[in-house]
Design a protein around this motif. Structure first.
Motif, PDB file in Angstrom:
ATOM      1  N   MET A  36       0.858  -1.236  -0.148  1.00  0.00           N
ATOM      2  CA  MET A  36      -0.180   0.005  -0.071  1.00  0.00           C
ATOM      3  C   MET A  36       0.730   1.205  -0.119  1.00  0.00           C
ATOM      4  N   SER A  37       1.841   1.160   0.759  1.00  0.00           N
ATOM      5  CA  SER A  37       2.703   2.427   0.808  1.00  0.00           C
ATOM      6  C   SER A  37       3.450   2.868  -0.665  1.00  0.00           C
ATOM      7  N   GLY A  38       3.760   1.874  -1.510  1.00  0.00           N
ATOM      8  CA  GLY A  38       4.184   2.210  -2.810  1.00  0.00           C
ATOM      9  C   GLY A  38       3.258   2.865  -3.616  1.00  0.00           C
ATOM     10  N   SER A  39       2.045   2.624  -3.517  1.00  0.00           N
ATOM     11  CA  SER A  39       0.614   3.037  -4.229  1.00  0.00           C
ATOM     12  C   SER A  39       0.382   4.450  -3.723  1.00  0.00           C
ATOM     13  N   LEU A  40       0.796   4.743  -2.179  1.00  0.00           N
ATOM     14  CA  LEU A  40       0.644   5.896  -1.942  1.00  0.00           C
ATOM     15  C   LEU A  40       1.643   6.937  -2.373  1.00  0.00           C
ATOM     16  N   VAL A  41       2.820   6.424  -2.492  1.00  0.00           N
ATOM     17  CA  VAL A  41       3.727   7.283  -2.842  1.00  0.00           C
ATOM     18  C   VAL A  41       3.565   7.619  -4.444  1.00  0.00           C
ATOM     19  N   ILE A  42       3.103   6.777  -5.358  1.00  0.00           N
ATOM     20  CA  ILE A  42       2.804   7.116  -6.529  1.00  0.00           C
ATOM     21  C   ILE A  42       1.571   8.210  -6.760  1.00  0.00           C
ATOM     22  N   TRP A  43       0.461   8.028  -5.804  1.00  0.00           N
ATOM     23  CA  TRP A  43      -0.730   8.729  -5.647  1.00  0.00           C
ATOM     24  C   TRP A  43      -0.184  10.215  -5.146  1.00  0.00           C
ATOM     25  N   GLY A  44       0.721  10.268  -4.048  1.00  0.00           N
ATOM     26  CA  GLY A  44       1.137  11.473  -3.793  1.00  0.00           C
ATOM     27  C   GLY A  44       1.719  12.192  -4.776  1.00  0.00           C
ATOM     28  N   ILE A  45       2.445  11.621  -5.731  1.00  0.00           N
ATOM     29  CA  ILE A  45       3.152  12.407  -6.945  1.00  0.00           C
ATOM     30  C   ILE A  45       2.094  12.895  -7.714  1.00  0.00           C
ATOM     31  N   TRP A  46       1.211  12.031  -8.156  1.00  0.00           N
ATOM     32  CA  TRP A  46       0.174  12.430  -9.055  1.00  0.00           C
ATOM     33  C   TRP A  46      -0.678  13.447  -8.276  1.00  0.00           C
ATOM     34  N   ASP A  47      -1.061  13.376  -7.037  1.00  0.00           N
ATOM     35  CA  ASP A  47      -1.808  14.355  -6.369  1.00  0.00           C
ATOM     36  C   ASP A  47      -1.001  15.733  -6.485  1.00  0.00           C
ATOM     37  N   ASN A  75      -8.643  13.602  -1.000  1.00  0.00           N
ATOM     38  CA  ASN A  75      -8.405  12.009  -0.796  1.00  0.00           C
ATOM     39  C   ASN A  75      -7.018  11.505  -0.570  1.00  0.00           C
ATOM     40  N   TYR A  76      -6.199  12.138  -1.030  1.00  0.00           N
ATOM     41  CA  TYR A  76      -4.842  11.632  -0.898  1.00  0.00           C
ATOM     42  C   TYR A  76      -4.577  11.808   0.658  1.00  0.00           C
ATOM     43  N   ARG A  77      -4.804  12.833   1.173  1.00  0.00           N
ATOM     44  CA  ARG A  77      -4.657  13.109   2.618  1.00  0.00           C
ATOM     45  C   ARG A  77      -5.243  12.141   3.470  1.00  0.00           C
ATOM     46  N   PHE A  78      -6.600  11.880   3.151  1.00  0.00           N
ATOM     47  CA  PHE A  78      -7.256  11.029   3.873  1.00  0.00           C
ATOM     48  C   PHE A  78      -6.862   9.475   3.770  1.00  0.00           C
ATOM     49  N   LYS A 102     -17.278   9.855 -12.374  1.00  0.00           N
ATOM     50  CA  LYS A 102     -16.971  10.304 -10.971  1.00  0.00           C
ATOM     51  C   LYS A 102     -17.181   9.005 -10.009  1.00  0.00           C
ATOM     52  N   HIS A 103     -18.322   8.294 -10.246  1.00  0.00           N
ATOM     53  CA  HIS A 103     -18.655   7.275  -9.305  1.00  0.00           C
ATOM     54  C   HIS A 103     -17.507   6.012  -9.592  1.00  0.00           C
ATOM     55  N   TRP A 104     -17.409   5.911 -10.840  1.00  0.00           N
ATOM     56  CA  TRP A 104     -16.205   4.892 -11.048  1.00  0.00           C
ATOM     57  C   TRP A 104     -14.814   5.285 -10.259  1.00  0.00           C
ATOM     58  N   TYR A 105     -14.373   6.719 -10.497  1.00  0.00           N
ATOM     59  CA  TYR A 105     -12.994   7.300  -9.836  1.00  0.00           C
ATOM     60  C   TYR A 105     -13.389   6.900  -8.356  1.00  0.00           C
ATOM     61  N   LEU A 106     -14.344   7.205  -7.752  1.00  0.00           N
ATOM     62  CA  LEU A 106     -14.310   7.186  -6.159  1.00  0.00           C
ATOM     63  C   LEU A 106     -14.331   5.756  -6.019  1.00  0.00           C
ATOM     64  N   LYS A 107     -14.991   4.991  -6.734  1.00  0.00           N
ATOM     65  CA  LYS A 107     -14.815   3.493  -6.510  1.00  0.00           C
ATOM     66  C   LYS A 107     -13.326   3.116  -6.516  1.00  0.00           C
ATOM     67  N   PHE A 108     -12.612   3.549  -7.415  1.00  0.00           N
ATOM     68  CA  PHE A 108     -11.189   3.167  -7.579  1.00  0.00           C
ATOM     69  C   PHE A 108     -10.404   3.543  -6.411  1.00  0.00           C
ATOM     70  N   LEU A 109     -10.701   4.740  -5.851  1.00  0.00           N
ATOM     71  CA  LEU A 109     -10.009   5.290  -4.768  1.00  0.00           C
ATOM     72  C   LEU A 109      -9.922   4.190  -3.595  1.00  0.00           C
ATOM     73  N   LEU A 110     -11.306   3.372  -3.465  1.00  0.00           N
ATOM     74  CA  LEU A 110     -11.017   2.250  -2.416  1.00  0.00           C
ATOM     75  C   LEU A 110      -9.936   1.617  -2.369  1.00  0.00           C
ATOM     76  N   LEU A 111      -9.455   1.303  -3.604  1.00  0.00           N
ATOM     77  CA  LEU A 111      -8.119   0.500  -3.900  1.00  0.00           C
ATOM     78  C   LEU A 111      -7.059   0.929  -2.846  1.00  0.00           C
ATOM     79  N   PHE A 112      -6.838   2.032  -2.765  1.00  0.00           N
ATOM     80  CA  PHE A 112      -6.006   2.911  -2.031  1.00  0.00           C
ATOM     81  C   PHE A 112      -6.332   3.236  -0.481  1.00  0.00           C
TER      82      PHE A 112
END
Length: 186
Positions: free
Chosen positions: A1-12, A64-67, A140-150
Protein backbone atom coordinates in the motif's frame (compact mmCIF):
# COMPACT_ATOMS: atom_id res chain seq x y z
CA UNK A 1 0.00 0.00 0.00
CA UNK A 2 2.78 2.47 0.77
CA UNK A 3 4.20 2.17 -2.78
CA UNK A 4 0.78 3.03 -4.16
CA UNK A 5 0.53 5.98 -1.78
CA UNK A 6 3.90 7.31 -2.97
CA UNK A 7 2.72 7.19 -6.60
CA UNK A 8 -0.60 8.73 -5.61
CA UNK A 9 1.24 11.50 -3.73
CA UNK A 10 3.21 12.37 -6.87
CA UNK A 11 0.04 12.33 -8.97
CA UNK A 12 -1.77 14.46 -6.38
CA UNK A 13 0.97 17.11 -6.49
CA UNK A 14 0.76 17.25 -10.31
CA UNK A 15 -3.05 17.32 -10.21
CA UNK A 16 -2.97 20.17 -7.66
CA UNK A 17 -0.78 22.27 -9.96
CA UNK A 18 -2.95 21.59 -13.02
CA UNK A 19 -6.31 22.48 -11.45
CA UNK A 20 -7.83 25.51 -9.82
CA UNK A 21 -8.21 23.62 -6.53
CA UNK A 22 -6.95 25.54 -3.53
CA UNK A 23 -6.27 24.38 -0.02
CA UNK A 24 -8.40 25.84 2.74
CA UNK A 25 -5.39 25.29 4.99
CA UNK A 26 -2.85 22.77 3.76
CA UNK A 27 -2.12 20.01 6.23
CA UNK A 28 -4.85 21.06 8.66
CA UNK A 29 -8.03 20.93 6.58
CA UNK A 30 -9.47 17.95 4.70
CA UNK A 31 -11.03 20.19 2.04
CA UNK A 32 -9.71 21.67 -1.13
CA UNK A 33 -12.01 24.11 -2.89
CA UNK A 34 -12.59 25.94 -6.14
CA UNK A 35 -14.68 29.08 -6.58
CA UNK A 36 -16.97 28.68 -9.58
CA UNK A 37 -20.44 29.15 -11.02
CA UNK A 38 -22.85 26.35 -10.17
CA UNK A 39 -24.11 24.27 -13.08
CA UNK A 40 -26.97 21.98 -12.23
CA UNK A 41 -30.52 21.78 -11.05
CA UNK A 42 -31.73 24.16 -8.36
CA UNK A 43 -30.85 22.98 -4.85
CA UNK A 44 -32.93 23.97 -1.83
CA UNK A 45 -30.91 23.97 1.37
CA UNK A 46 -32.04 22.94 4.84
CA UNK A 47 -32.58 26.62 5.71
CA UNK A 48 -34.79 27.09 2.60
CA UNK A 49 -32.30 29.01 0.49
CA UNK A 50 -31.73 28.17 -3.15
CA UNK A 51 -28.56 27.53 -5.10
CA UNK A 52 -29.39 27.99 -8.80
CA UNK A 53 -27.48 27.55 -12.04
CA UNK A 54 -25.11 30.48 -12.46
CA UNK A 55 -24.79 31.20 -8.71
CA UNK A 56 -21.28 31.55 -7.30
CA UNK A 57 -20.35 28.63 -5.02
CA UNK A 58 -17.41 27.03 -3.33
CA UNK A 59 -17.04 23.55 -4.79
CA UNK A 60 -15.81 21.18 -2.06
CA UNK A 61 -13.33 18.41 -2.70
CA UNK A 62 -12.18 16.06 0.02
CA UNK A 63 -8.40 15.80 -0.18
CA UNK A 64 -8.48 12.06 -0.87
CA UNK A 65 -4.71 11.59 -0.78
CA UNK A 66 -4.51 13.13 2.67
CA UNK A 67 -7.43 10.98 3.81
CA UNK A 68 -5.72 7.85 2.43
CA UNK A 69 -2.57 8.73 4.38
CA UNK A 70 -4.61 9.26 7.55
CA UNK A 71 -6.33 5.88 7.02
CA UNK A 72 -3.13 3.92 6.58
CA UNK A 73 -3.27 0.91 8.85
CA UNK A 74 -6.95 1.26 9.80
CA UNK A 75 -8.86 -1.88 8.87
CA UNK A 76 -12.17 -1.37 10.64
CA UNK A 77 -14.85 0.28 8.47
CA UNK A 78 -16.45 2.03 11.43
CA UNK A 79 -13.11 3.56 12.44
CA UNK A 80 -12.64 4.84 8.86
CA UNK A 81 -16.09 6.46 8.86
CA UNK A 82 -15.53 8.03 12.27
CA UNK A 83 -12.11 9.33 11.19
CA UNK A 84 -13.55 10.97 8.08
CA UNK A 85 -16.44 12.44 10.04
CA UNK A 86 -14.00 13.92 12.59
CA UNK A 87 -11.77 15.33 9.83
CA UNK A 88 -14.75 16.94 8.10
CA UNK A 89 -16.24 18.31 11.35
CA UNK A 90 -12.88 19.75 12.40
CA UNK A 91 -12.43 21.34 8.95
CA UNK A 92 -15.78 23.12 8.81
CA UNK A 93 -14.86 26.13 11.02
CA UNK A 94 -11.77 26.83 8.89
CA UNK A 95 -13.90 26.51 5.76
CA UNK A 96 -16.36 29.08 7.16
CA UNK A 97 -13.50 31.47 7.97
CA UNK A 98 -12.03 30.96 4.50
CA UNK A 99 -15.34 31.71 2.78
CA UNK A 100 -16.02 34.77 4.95
CA UNK A 101 -12.60 36.21 4.10
CA UNK A 102 -12.99 35.89 0.32
CA UNK A 103 -13.47 39.16 -1.59
CA UNK A 104 -16.51 37.58 -3.28
CA UNK A 105 -18.06 36.36 0.00
CA UNK A 106 -21.21 38.46 -0.46
CA UNK A 107 -21.87 36.87 -3.86
CA UNK A 108 -21.32 33.24 -2.81
CA UNK A 109 -24.56 31.28 -2.35
CA UNK A 110 -23.18 28.16 -0.71
CA UNK A 111 -20.90 25.15 -0.75
CA UNK A 112 -21.48 22.08 -2.92
CA UNK A 113 -19.65 18.77 -3.14
CA UNK A 114 -20.19 15.38 -4.78
CA UNK A 115 -19.49 12.25 -2.76
CA UNK A 116 -20.43 8.69 -1.94
CA UNK A 117 -19.66 9.44 1.71
CA UNK A 118 -23.01 11.03 2.46
CA UNK A 119 -24.26 9.11 5.49
CA UNK A 120 -24.79 11.36 8.49
CA UNK A 121 -23.87 14.62 6.78
CA UNK A 122 -27.21 16.21 7.72
CA UNK A 123 -25.92 16.36 11.30
CA UNK A 124 -23.16 18.66 10.01
CA UNK A 125 -25.69 20.94 8.28
CA UNK A 126 -25.55 19.54 4.76
CA UNK A 127 -28.51 18.69 2.56
CA UNK A 128 -28.34 15.78 0.09
CA UNK A 129 -29.60 15.41 -3.49
CA UNK A 130 -29.15 12.79 -6.19
CA UNK A 131 -26.81 13.61 -9.05
CA UNK A 132 -27.90 13.39 -12.69
CA UNK A 133 -27.19 10.14 -14.52
CA UNK A 134 -24.83 11.48 -17.16
CA UNK A 135 -21.35 10.44 -18.32
CA UNK A 136 -19.53 12.85 -15.98
CA UNK A 137 -21.16 11.48 -12.82
CA UNK A 138 -20.79 7.88 -14.01
CA UNK A 139 -17.07 8.59 -14.46
CA UNK A 140 -16.87 10.24 -11.03
CA UNK A 141 -18.59 7.27 -9.42
CA UNK A 142 -16.08 4.95 -11.07
CA UNK A 143 -13.18 7.18 -9.93
CA UNK A 144 -14.38 7.21 -6.32
CA UNK A 145 -14.81 3.46 -6.48
CA UNK A 146 -11.23 3.16 -7.72
CA UNK A 147 -10.02 5.23 -4.75
CA UNK A 148 -11.16 2.43 -2.45
CA UNK A 149 -8.22 0.42 -3.72
CA UNK A 150 -5.89 2.93 -2.12
CA UNK A 151 -7.85 3.95 0.96
CA UNK A 152 -9.13 0.61 2.21
CA UNK A 153 -6.92 -2.39 2.94
CA UNK A 154 -9.53 -4.73 1.46
CA UNK A 155 -10.20 -2.39 -1.44
CA UNK A 156 -10.51 -5.08 -4.11
CA UNK A 157 -13.20 -6.92 -2.15
CA UNK A 158 -14.97 -3.68 -1.28
CA UNK A 159 -14.89 -2.50 -4.90
CA UNK A 160 -16.83 -5.57 -6.08
CA UNK A 161 -19.83 -4.61 -3.94
CA UNK A 162 -19.39 -0.84 -4.14
CA UNK A 163 -22.23 -0.09 -6.58
CA UNK A 164 -24.82 -1.91 -4.50
CA UNK A 165 -23.93 -0.14 -1.26
CA UNK A 166 -23.17 3.40 -2.31
CA UNK A 167 -24.74 6.14 -4.33
CA UNK A 168 -23.17 9.29 -5.62
CA UNK A 169 -24.86 12.36 -4.16
CA UNK A 170 -24.54 16.09 -3.98
CA UNK A 171 -24.02 17.48 -0.52
CA UNK A 172 -24.60 21.19 -0.12
CA UNK A 173 -25.18 23.98 2.37
CA UNK A 174 -26.06 27.63 2.10
CA UNK A 175 -23.38 30.18 2.94
CA UNK A 176 -25.61 31.51 5.72
CA UNK A 177 -25.97 28.08 7.32
CA UNK A 178 -22.21 27.46 7.10
CA UNK A 179 -21.41 30.79 8.74
CA UNK A 180 -24.16 30.42 11.38
CA UNK A 181 -22.96 26.96 12.41
CA UNK A 182 -19.22 27.26 12.08
CA UNK A 183 -17.97 30.84 12.10
CA UNK A 184 -16.75 31.64 15.60
CA UNK A 185 -18.54 34.54 17.23
CA UNK A 186 -16.47 37.68 17.37
Amino acid sequence: MSGSLVIWGIWDAVYQRCTRLRYVEKGRNIFRIVLLRYRGETLTTSDNRQICAGDLILRLHIHNYRFACECKGIEDDLKLVLLLRRLVANSMPQLAEYLAALPQANEIKGIVGTTTLNKGVQHLGFSIADVPTNWFFRYKHWYLKFLLLFIHRNGWNRMKNYNQRTTLSRVYMSKEELLRRYLPSS
